[in-house]
Design a protein around this motif. Structure first.
Motif, PDB file in Angstrom:
ATOM      1  N   LEU A 207      38.964  42.042  34.883  1.00 25.98           N
ATOM      2  CA  LEU A 207      38.318  40.054  34.652  1.00 25.98           C
ATOM      3  C   LEU A 207      38.956  39.545  34.405  1.00 25.98           C
ATOM      4  N   ASP A 208      38.829  38.998  34.636  1.00 25.29           N
ATOM      5  CA  ASP A 208      39.593  37.047  35.140  1.00 25.29           C
ATOM      6  C   ASP A 208      40.054  36.921  33.731  1.00 25.29           C
ATOM      7  N   ASP A 209      41.084  35.523  33.493  1.00 20.22           N
ATOM      8  CA  ASP A 209      41.733  35.896  33.020  1.00 20.22           C
ATOM      9  C   ASP A 209      41.021  34.405  31.858  1.00 20.22           C
ATOM     10  N   SER A 210      40.916  34.879  30.949  1.00 20.14           N
ATOM     11  CA  SER A 210      40.195  33.733  29.751  1.00 20.14           C
ATOM     12  C   SER A 210      40.902  32.588  29.994  1.00 20.14           C
TER      13      SER A 210
ATOM     14  N   THR B  27      43.857  31.620  28.314  1.00 19.71           N
ATOM     15  CA  THR B  27      45.283  33.013  28.104  1.00 19.71           C
ATOM     16  C   THR B  27      46.496  32.293  28.798  1.00 19.71           C
TER      17      THR B  27
ATOM     18  N   ASN C   1      48.465  38.919  33.356  1.00 16.44           N
ATOM     19  CA  ASN C   1      47.286  38.127  33.930  1.00 16.44           C
ATOM     20  C   ASN C   1      46.251  39.291  34.492  1.00 16.44           C
ATOM     21  N   ALA C   2      45.089  38.921  34.903  1.00 15.41           N
ATOM     22  CA  ALA C   2      45.051  39.109  36.098  1.00 15.41           C
ATOM     23  C   ALA C   2      45.170  39.430  36.952  1.00 15.41           C
ATOM     24  N   ALA C   3      45.984  38.945  37.815  1.00 16.69           N
ATOM     25  CA  ALA C   3      46.260  38.973  39.503  1.00 16.69           C
ATOM     26  C   ALA C   3      46.626  39.430  39.232  1.00 16.69           C
TER      27      ALA C   3
ATOM     28  N   ARG D 156      46.569  43.425  38.570  1.00 12.47           N
ATOM     29  CA  ARG D 156      44.982  43.792  40.216  1.00 12.47           C
ATOM     30  C   ARG D 156      46.267  44.316  40.780  1.00 12.47           C
TER      31      ARG D 156
END
Length: 153
Positions: free
Chosen positions: A29-32, A35, A41-43, A46
């Motif tokens: 999922l992308d960051d909320s 956050t 974090n999402a990056a 990944r």
């Protein structure tokens, strides 16, 4: 403590194939919007997943296996350790431990640089290739207790 038994790491191809397939299916999922500015974090997640998908497992396995490894039964845990012997038999031994959440593997570069002592790099019970204690928690007192009791002849 039982007599040490040689240990060689080999992760079956099916296990690695399954891991890569599960990583390929991971839906991140992308960051909320809420956050916090620190932490995962999402990056970064990944990037981490991608690095695991492309990791050269066989190369790392071969590197680990270049370090003589063993297991021994100590009390109610099967303890894994690397034992790098000095060319000089009369030198002292140095026990190198890892911290949480790390493993013995992170200490091997240090051990490789200590040819003037016998180096034992142990995996704490429940980490890497050591079993957890069969009965009760891992505590500082338990890890430091001596002498170990033999559980097999």
């Amino acid at each position: 403590m039982t007599a040490p038994e040689p240990f060689t790491l080999h992760v079956p191809d099916e296990v690695l194939d399954d891991l890569r397939a599960r990583l390929d299916r991971t839906r991140l999922l992308d960051d909320s919007p809420r956050t916090p500015p620190s932490g995962m974090n999402a990056a970064y997640l990944r990037e981490l997943v991608d690095s695991w998908k492309h990791w050269d497992w066989r190369s790392r396995e071969a590197w680990l296996n270049r370090h003589p490894q063993f297991t021994a039964q100590i009390d109610d845990a099967r303890v894994h350790f690397a034992h790098l012997r000095s060319d000089r038999p009369d030198v002292p031994a140095l026990l190198v431990m890892h911290g949480w959440p790390h493993t013995f593997a992170l200490q091997l570069d240090l051990a490789d640089q200590l040819p003037d002592v016998h180096v034992v790099v142990a995996s704490l019970p429940g980490f890497a290739f050591s079993s957890p204690y069969a009965d009760g928690p891992m505590t500082e007192r338990r890890l430091a207790a001596s002498p170990p009791r033999c559980t097999a002849s």
